[in-house]
Design a protein around this motif. Sequence first.
Motif, PDB file in Angstrom:
ATOM      1  N   ASN A 149       0.939  -1.110  -0.017  1.00 50.82           N
ATOM      2  CA  ASN A 149      -0.112  -0.091   0.163  1.00 50.82           C
ATOM      3  C   ASN A 149       0.921   1.297   0.127  1.00 50.82           C
ATOM      4  O   ASN A 149       2.151   1.338   0.027  1.00 50.82           O
ATOM      5  N   ALA A 150       0.374   2.255  -0.302  1.00 52.64           N
ATOM      6  CA  ALA A 150       0.863   3.758  -0.117  1.00 52.64           C
ATOM      7  C   ALA A 150       1.544   4.068   1.178  1.00 52.64           C
ATOM      8  O   ALA A 150       2.776   4.659   1.211  1.00 52.64           O
ATOM      9  N   VAL A 151       1.363   3.532   2.339  1.00 47.65           N
ATOM     10  CA  VAL A 151       1.914   3.593   3.693  1.00 47.65           C
ATOM     11  C   VAL A 151       3.366   3.015   3.398  1.00 47.65           C
ATOM     12  O   VAL A 151       4.420   3.902   3.930  1.00 47.65           O
ATOM     13  N   LEU A 152       3.548   1.877   2.967  1.00 45.93           N
ATOM     14  CA  LEU A 152       4.717   1.134   2.984  1.00 45.93           C
ATOM     15  C   LEU A 152       5.741   1.750   1.920  1.00 45.93           C
ATOM     16  O   LEU A 152       6.943   1.992   1.878  1.00 45.93           O
ATOM     17  N   THR A 153       4.951   2.297   0.872  1.00 49.67           N
ATOM     18  CA  THR A 153       5.933   2.920  -0.469  1.00 49.67           C
ATOM     19  C   THR A 153       6.634   4.025   0.164  1.00 49.67           C
ATOM     20  O   THR A 153       7.424   4.673  -0.145  1.00 49.67           O
ATOM     21  N   LYS A 154       5.736   4.933   1.015  1.00 55.02           N
ATOM     22  CA  LYS A 154       5.972   6.120   1.578  1.00 55.02           C
ATOM     23  C   LYS A 154       7.420   5.830   2.753  1.00 55.02           C
ATOM     24  O   LYS A 154       8.218   6.696   2.560  1.00 55.02           O
ATOM     25  N   LYS A 155       7.030   4.944   3.420  1.00 56.22           N
ATOM     26  CA  LYS A 155       8.291   4.214   4.239  1.00 56.22           C
ATOM     27  C   LYS A 155       9.313   4.048   3.632  1.00 56.22           C
ATOM     28  O   LYS A 155      10.384   4.461   4.086  1.00 56.22           O
ATOM     29  N   PHE A 156       9.373   3.332   2.401  1.00 57.81           N
ATOM     30  CA  PHE A 156      10.434   2.806   1.646  1.00 57.81           C
ATOM     31  C   PHE A 156      11.080   4.108   1.050  1.00 57.81           C
ATOM     32  O   PHE A 156      12.315   4.476   1.256  1.00 57.81           O
ATOM     33  N   GLN A 157      10.411   5.458   0.587  1.00 56.16           N
ATOM     34  CA  GLN A 157      10.944   6.552   0.083  1.00 56.16           C
ATOM     35  C   GLN A 157      11.718   7.366   1.169  1.00 56.16           C
ATOM     36  O   GLN A 157      12.841   7.763   0.837  1.00 56.16           O
ATOM     37  N   VAL A 158      11.220   7.358   2.477  1.00 53.97           N
ATOM     38  CA  VAL A 158      11.958   7.992   3.305  1.00 53.97           C
ATOM     39  C   VAL A 158      13.115   7.337   3.866  1.00 53.97           C
ATOM     40  O   VAL A 158      14.334   7.864   3.970  1.00 53.97           O
ATOM     41  N   THR A 159      13.128   6.001   3.833  1.00 55.85           N
ATOM     42  CA  THR A 159      14.444   5.148   4.237  1.00 55.85           C
ATOM     43  C   THR A 159      15.356   5.269   3.143  1.00 55.85           C
ATOM     44  O   THR A 159      16.457   5.421   3.409  1.00 55.85           O
ATOM     45  N   MET A 160      14.885   5.229   1.732  1.00 51.83           N
ATOM     46  CA  MET A 160      15.911   5.376   0.633  1.00 51.83           C
ATOM     47  C   MET A 160      16.610   6.741   0.710  1.00 51.83           C
ATOM     48  O   MET A 160      17.539   6.877   0.253  1.00 51.83           O
ATOM     49  N   GLN A 161      15.757   8.014   0.870  1.00 58.55           N
ATOM     50  CA  GLN A 161      16.218   9.266   0.912  1.00 58.55           C
ATOM     51  C   GLN A 161      17.474   9.461   1.879  1.00 58.55           C
ATOM     52  O   GLN A 161      18.508   9.729   1.622  1.00 58.55           O
ATOM     53  N   SER A 162      17.318   8.647   3.280  1.00 59.50           N
ATOM     54  CA  SER A 162      18.368   8.985   4.278  1.00 59.50           C
ATOM     55  C   SER A 162      19.457   7.902   3.874  1.00 59.50           C
ATOM     56  O   SER A 162      20.562   8.231   4.013  1.00 59.50           O
ATOM     57  N   LEU A 163      19.123   6.716   3.265  1.00 56.68           N
ATOM     58  CA  LEU A 163      20.131   5.629   3.215  1.00 56.68           C
ATOM     59  C   LEU A 163      20.886   6.317   1.999  1.00 56.68           C
ATOM     60  O   LEU A 163      22.185   6.313   2.003  1.00 56.68           O
ATOM     61  N   LEU A 164      20.606   6.839   0.712  1.00 50.44           N
ATOM     62  CA  LEU A 164      21.262   7.280  -0.193  1.00 50.44           C
ATOM     63  C   LEU A 164      21.982   8.765   0.019  1.00 50.44           C
ATOM     64  O   LEU A 164      23.262   8.766  -0.241  1.00 50.44           O
ATOM     65  N   SER A 165      21.344   9.653   0.971  1.00 43.57           N
ATOM     66  CA  SER A 165      22.186  10.890   1.172  1.00 43.57           C
ATOM     67  C   SER A 165      23.095  10.239   2.175  1.00 43.57           C
ATOM     68  O   SER A 165      24.447  10.773   1.793  1.00 43.57           O
ATOM     69  N   CYS A 166      22.924   9.392   3.122  1.00 41.62           N
ATOM     70  CA  CYS A 166      24.232   9.050   4.142  1.00 41.62           C
ATOM     71  C   CYS A 166      25.282   8.318   3.128  1.00 41.62           C
ATOM     72  O   CYS A 166      26.529   8.472   3.480  1.00 41.62           O
ATOM     73  N   LEU A 167      24.939   7.499   2.246  1.00 48.06           N
ATOM     74  CA  LEU A 167      25.917   6.546   1.414  1.00 48.06           C
ATOM     75  C   LEU A 167      26.695   7.674   0.586  1.00 48.06           C
ATOM     76  O   LEU A 167      27.818   7.501   0.227  1.00 48.06           O
TER      77      LEU A 167
END
Length: 458
Positions: free
Chosen positions: A101-119
Amino acid sequence: MDEEGQPIQPQDESCWATLPDVCLHRIFWWLGDKDRSRAALVCRKWNQMMYSADLWRYRTITFTGRPSRVHASEFVSALWYVKKFGRYLEHLEIKLLHPYNAVLTKKFQVTMQSLLSCLGKRNNRLKSLSIQYLELDRLVWRNSIRNLLMKSLSSFLKKMGKHLDYLSLKGARLTVGQGCHILNSLSYSRKESVVSELNLEDFFSHHLTVYSSPQFNKTMATFHSLESLSLNYNCISDELLENLCENNAGTLWTMNIKCHSHDPHEQVIWGMSWAKLARYATNLRVNFFFEQVMEYERLARILLQEIPIRSISLRNCSFSDPDWSMRPTLTDLLPTFRHTLQKLTFEFNNKNESLDKELHRLILSCRKLFYFKIWAFLDVKFVEQILQSQEEGRCALRTLKVTSALQRKKAKSTLNLTIRASQNDTWGIPYPHPFFSSLFSLLVSHQHDTPATAGTSM
């Protein structure tokens, strides 16, 4: 002090503390993240081993895409890893499996934003990046979430693109404009991209005529050192082949082309375009993967004789048409590539026609064919004939995989057989062999309606 005046060594420093680094490294290699954290508490030496760069070079992060307490820690652990060991990372693979659902895609997007920024801030060694099965054209992806994810990915590729050798965005399913924007990020800091392996299978949404897009051809012209390229047939055009010939002829070794019935593939590709690419890219080998594309006329328009084809996979996914016949493909089309074919994979429903003789002749005509896998309706004697031909030196097969629904009169059986050759391209068994004689006798005499399964691996 002992009786001789020598200091007594503490017991915890006897064997484990003095374990050779190579052994200790091997132990940590097989441990999971939690066990490695616990092991790092044993002593200072073990703690130092915890931060060995070799342990953290490869990483696969899988997000299940389902709401579950068991998988709730996936997002937290992914960020923990990147923050703590991201600077050592050289090969990263990220998978998102069917977001719910959209809740999980939003959670994935926030995680990827932090992950890629940190990396992007801590890492300068990343050579390989794979982000698969995003399926961004699904309704669970709201426009705002999708745009934020693409922005994060684009920013990351602009910064790290100069280091990447391998990039896979398989299953992203973007529009042509979105996909080209992401790919152009790789050449942001220079005029051309240094990526040598690029996987764009299902990168664009289905039903898109990517081959007619000037924007896509312009984007692909920025790649000048490709060794391997994977994409769908709806991306292939004369312009793309010309770009590859001009910019990648000296490096291009492999092209993997997927053709699905949902993808538009009505474009006309000139044989001279393939011939020119093959002439300049002398080491090029092309692998085709067809899904539900079985009609002879459609295959003949795609599989041109000028293409240096190494392998062909034909899967019909239970396609059934009483007027359809596989025989023209086996007798007229595929023998055209008998001088280059090395691998064949078939999965088709031929219950209305017998193809044993045609398959046998095709295998014998392809002198470089070393791998053959098939799911079809076959006679039990088919495998026996292949083994005899190999024993007599008339074919070069080293791997034979047969999953066959066998029909003899009213008998119904299932044969699941895998045979691999031993050294010197021989099966390592004399022919005829008692095992196969008894196996075939069992299958032929089997008269029950319930399928029987027989298998072997050598």
